[in-house]
Write a protein that holds these residues in place. Sequence first.
Motif, short mmCIF file in Angstrom:
data_model
loop_
_atom_site.label_atom_id
_atom_site.label_comp_id
_atom_site.label_asym_id
_atom_site.label_seq_id
_atom_site.Cartn_x
_atom_site.Cartn_y
_atom_site.Cartn_z
N PRO A 75 1.06 -1.13 0.03
CA PRO A 75 0.14 0.07 -0.50
C PRO A 75 0.50 0.95 -0.10
CG PRO A 75 -0.23 -1.32 2.66
CD PRO A 75 0.85 -2.42 0.90
N VAL A 76 0.17 2.66 -0.69
CA VAL A 76 0.58 3.80 -0.48
C VAL A 76 -0.73 4.71 -0.39
CG1 VAL A 76 2.05 5.40 -2.26
CG2 VAL A 76 2.39 2.71 -2.93
N SER A 77 0.14 5.48 1.12
CA SER A 77 -0.10 6.22 1.19
C SER A 77 -1.10 7.84 0.07
CB SER A 77 -0.28 6.74 2.34
OG SER A 77 -1.24 7.72 2.75
N LEU A 78 -1.99 8.19 0.21
CA LEU A 78 -1.83 9.15 -0.55
C LEU A 78 -0.78 11.06 -0.45
CD1 LEU A 78 -5.69 9.75 -1.66
CD2 LEU A 78 -4.07 9.03 -3.21
N VAL A 79 -0.54 10.55 1.28
CA VAL A 79 -0.12 11.68 1.89
C VAL A 79 1.12 11.27 1.48
CG1 VAL A 79 -1.22 11.35 3.47
CG2 VAL A 79 0.55 10.73 3.76
N ASP A 80 1.99 10.46 1.12
CA ASP A 80 2.99 10.39 0.13
C ASP A 80 4.04 10.58 -0.70
OD1 ASP A 80 3.94 9.42 3.41
OD2 ASP A 80 2.81 7.53 2.32
N LEU A 81 2.59 10.94 -1.80
CA LEU A 81 2.81 10.73 -3.35
C LEU A 81 3.47 12.42 -3.37
CD1 LEU A 81 -0.32 10.28 -4.67
CD2 LEU A 81 1.41 8.98 -5.05
N ALA A 82 2.79 13.70 -3.04
CA ALA A 82 3.73 14.86 -3.12
C ALA A 82 5.64 14.83 -3.08
CB ALA A 82 2.96 15.62 -2.38
N PRO A 83 5.45 13.91 -1.56
CA PRO A 83 7.41 14.27 -1.39
C PRO A 83 7.71 13.17 -2.27
CG PRO A 83 6.33 13.42 0.79
CD PRO A 83 5.16 14.15 -0.17
N TRP A 84 7.03 12.23 -3.03
CA TRP A 84 7.51 11.64 -3.40
C TRP A 84 7.92 12.30 -4.81
CZ3 TRP A 84 4.70 7.54 -7.06
CH2 TRP A 84 5.80 6.66 -8.37
N ILE A 85 6.86 12.68 -5.57
CA ILE A 85 6.87 13.32 -6.83
C ILE A 85 8.17 14.32 -6.62
CG2 ILE A 85 6.09 15.46 -8.46
CD1 ILE A 85 3.10 13.53 -7.09
N LEU A 86 8.09 15.18 -5.65
CA LEU A 86 8.83 16.57 -5.07
C LEU A 86 10.28 15.67 -5.78
CD1 LEU A 86 7.56 18.18 -2.46
CD2 LEU A 86 7.84 19.20 -5.21
N ARG A 87 10.60 14.41 -4.95
CA ARG A 87 11.68 13.84 -5.43
C ARG A 87 12.05 13.38 -6.43
NH1 ARG A 87 10.67 11.62 0.31
NH2 ARG A 87 10.26 9.80 -0.32
N LEU A 88 11.56 13.08 -7.84
CA LEU A 88 11.29 12.55 -8.30
C LEU A 88 12.04 13.88 -9.19
CD1 LEU A 88 8.56 10.37 -8.96
CD2 LEU A 88 10.89 9.50 -9.12
N VAL A 89 11.61 14.99 -9.52
CA VAL A 89 11.55 16.10 -9.82
C VAL A 89 12.93 16.69 -9.40
CG1 VAL A 89 9.54 16.44 -11.73
CG2 VAL A 89 9.56 17.34 -9.09
N ASP A 90 14.24 16.40 -8.96
CA ASP A 90 14.94 16.44 -7.28
C ASP A 90 14.79 17.79 -7.34
OD1 ASP A 90 16.65 15.12 -8.73
OD2 ASP A 90 17.02 15.90 -10.96
N LEU A 91 13.45 18.32 -6.61
CA LEU A 91 13.51 18.53 -5.26
C LEU A 91 13.28 18.58 -3.65
CD1 LEU A 91 10.37 20.60 -7.63
CD2 LEU A 91 12.65 21.41 -7.01
N ASP A 92 13.05 19.52 -3.27
CA ASP A 92 13.26 18.41 -1.91
C ASP A 92 12.10 18.67 -1.14
OD1 ASP A 92 15.95 18.46 -1.18
OD2 ASP A 92 16.72 20.28 -0.81
N PRO A 93 11.47 17.40 -0.71
CA PRO A 93 10.04 17.77 -0.16
C PRO A 93 9.84 18.95 0.62
CG PRO A 93 10.79 15.50 -0.39
CD PRO A 93 11.82 16.87 -0.51
N ASP A 94 8.84 19.58 1.71
CA ASP A 94 8.15 20.84 2.37
C ASP A 94 9.54 19.61 3.66
OD1 ASP A 94 7.30 21.45 4.92
OD2 ASP A 94 6.91 23.49 3.41
N PRO A 95 9.74 20.45 4.72
CA PRO A 95 9.88 19.66 5.84
C PRO A 95 9.03 19.46 6.68
CG PRO A 95 11.59 21.82 5.94
CD PRO A 95 10.32 21.45 4.37
N ARG A 96 7.85 19.97 6.68
CA ARG A 96 6.90 19.51 7.28
C ARG A 96 6.34 18.27 6.65
NH1 ARG A 96 3.24 24.50 5.94
NH2 ARG A 96 4.75 24.90 4.53
N MET A 97 6.79 17.91 5.76
CA MET A 97 5.99 16.32 5.16
C MET A 97 6.74 15.53 5.79
SD MET A 97 6.16 17.10 1.12
CE MET A 97 4.49 18.46 0.27
N ALA A 98 5.82 14.44 6.57
CA ALA A 98 5.78 12.92 7.13
C ALA A 98 7.03 11.99 5.88
CB ALA A 98 5.50 12.21 7.02
N VAL A 99 8.78 12.40 5.81
CA VAL A 99 9.18 11.82 4.61
C VAL A 99 10.34 10.15 5.26
CG1 VAL A 99 9.21 13.72 3.15
CG2 VAL A 99 11.51 13.05 4.85
#
Length: 222
Positions: A75-99
């Motif tokens: 299973p993959v949670s929707l809350v993890d999609l945004a930080p995953w996408i950011l990493r895939l395009v070489d951007l750092d996730p927001d520090p408030r995201m649980a990564v």
Amino acid sequence: AFVGNILDSLEQAGLAENTLLVVTSDHGEEFGEHGFFGHGTSLYDATTRIPLIARLPKSEAHSVATPEGSTFDDPVSLVDLAPWILRLVDLDPDPRMAVVPPLGPDQENPPARSLLFLELDTHVSRMSAVLLDDIKLHVQIGKDGKPIEPERRSLFNLANDPQETKDVLASHGEEESLLRQRLGHLHQLGEAIVPRDDGEVDLSKVDPALLQQLKQLGYLDG
């Protein structure tokens, strides 16, 4: 067919190799399986198990554990999609995201979890569910936010009962106790950080071991 049309258009435009495509949904729908229709009244898989299709840019395809064209069962949670996408395009996730664990996914790419929490809090219902491997615990929460009410819990083994029709709570007390403990820690943390009564933040309510772990990982100030 719709996703295929998008991929064909990207190919024709010469953009396919440099485009990240993610297709998912915010929720599913119930059609009377448990006496409900639509969504927003339960956390059964009919409304929470949704599709996730991802086509990565060619430069990132090698980074995923599963080969192109295959399926991924964890299973993959929707809350993890945004930080995953950011990493895939070489951007750092927001520090408030649980990564990272214990609040983030167990693995990075794709961001799968062995322990998955689900929450529903509307004017109609307030309930939680937690899934560990194939065992899923449903909990009805009191309107006043008080602890879990024993008579309003149910437990399902999704491997044997994917439709969640056979409550095995009575015969799986050990699993239920573990999942209830994990869910309790989540509720403690949520209530401490964002009190439902708009009161003061009070981290003394959080399990000390969990609190120390979160501080070490940088989720909370020392």
